[in-house]
Enzyme design. Sequence first.
Site, short mmCIF file in Angstrom:
data_model
loop_
_atom_site.label_atom_id
_atom_site.label_comp_id
_atom_site.label_asym_id
_atom_site.label_seq_id
_atom_site.Cartn_x
_atom_site.Cartn_y
_atom_site.Cartn_z
N GLU A 1 2.89 3.46 13.81
CA GLU A 1 2.22 3.84 12.56
C GLU A 1 1.18 4.93 12.82
O GLU A 1 0.03 4.84 12.39
CB GLU A 1 1.56 2.61 11.92
N GLU B 1 0.48 -8.20 13.46
CA GLU B 1 -0.96 -8.43 13.42
C GLU B 1 -1.38 -9.91 13.54
O GLU B 1 -2.22 -10.38 12.79
CB GLU B 1 -1.54 -7.83 12.12
#
Length: 438
Positions: A352, A241
């Site tokens: 995910e 991220e």
Amino acid sequence: MLPKGLRRKKSSACFLLAVVLILGTAGCGGKNGEEEATPSAEPGITAPATEPTEPASQPTQPEEPTKAAEPTEIPKEVRTNFYVSSLDEELPSLSEAWKDYFSVGVALTANELNNEFKTDLIVQQFNSMTCGNEMKPDFLLDRAKTLSEGTETCPVLSFRSCDGMLQFCMDNGIKMRGHTLVWHSQTPDWFFMEGYSNHQDAVFVSREVMLERMENYIRQVMEYVNTTYPGVVYAWDVVNEAIAPGDGEENGMRVDDSLWYQVIGPDFVEKAFEYARKYADPEQKLFYNDFNTYETSKRIAIVNLVNKIREQGNIDGIGMQSHIGMSSPTMDDYETAICKFAETGVEIHITELDIGLDSDSEENLLKEGKRYKRLFFLLKNLMDSGKANITNVTFWGLTDDGSWLNKDGKRYPLLFNQLLETKPAFWGVLLDDGIPLY
Ligand code: G3I
């Protein structure tokens, strides 16, 4: 309930046959029109036209009395019951079903491995695992020991949190995605401060010291894991991220809440991959992992970043987290992202996956199954057509009640419910005929 030993014996051959029979083609960015539109004919899904059984001109043959009658086509039974208890019946295995395409993983918390019913299901269904939290810096960094035994450039780590999970993988032949080495979140502020101070007036260390801390952190995690559990971790989320175009940087990098960026500067991602390559086992794959990767500005920034690191030879894959909604992103946008990432030449992991469904009405659970089916149909088509090399798909949790999304107890994002029953979502992932595609 069947005795445990009998539970696993049923064959999944019918299911596998169904998967193999479903063929299709996909093009990158080649689809137009409304996402939810019902296609008149879906290539590869509609059954082929039945061959004429007997040409008119063919002479009739005398019947052979000893020969069994030619097998007539038995109509395939279409599943209508989507709620099958994994405690009572053997289920088709997701990892087995998709073995010619990608490994299938699940994110877990350590305490889920204390439940024998869950571990049975995990071993049956998955061949990849991710620690939901237990391998993150805030779990591994041991501040007390760092203060007493560490140095200003070398923190001390403890692996108590993830030892059991790594051991479970090793014992059961499951591979692990190492999640995650460098992340702005779940990394304590004191790690960036002089003297590892957690006081309010603590000051940042220099870029040089932080780079040494980063290298020593990555080195220790990799050395410990690869020595104690050799061969278990096959991929590392090296950086998580780091892109946030909303922060306004030209390169799209996350600045505002990233102490990594603030202390080291924009090249912290490249440095992390450099160190990771230095200490990783040669067969371990190094990934950049992020969420909302299908948003255009984010996607472009990720492609630029990955191309740069790829030139340095230090990256092998992009992780698309894929915490998706029921209608967003569109399958077209999702497909475009995969294709653009694949064009960089790296592998793709869906790292995910979950769907933020907030209703458990029959209708909505079926819609969720449909969305899962469409997604896996897309992944399959992209692989079949050689458009992308997708090597793992991981669900971010086993059961709905254990999902990170389920803070209010009203989220239904995964494949199994609290009772360890399959949901339509499970059958959708298997491309089961009972789940409509559109
Ligand atoms: O460890 C503390 C514990 O000491 C404390 O008693 C307890 C009280 O709430 O909180 C515990 O921390 C929680 C932590 O999970 C470990 O259980 C945090 O509150 C909670 O916010 C945290 O949530 C995790 C989240 O990452 C944090 O960023 C989720 O479980 C985890 O599933 C989630 O995973 C992330 C991926 O790593 C990266 N991509 C997004 C994904 C979903 O957010």
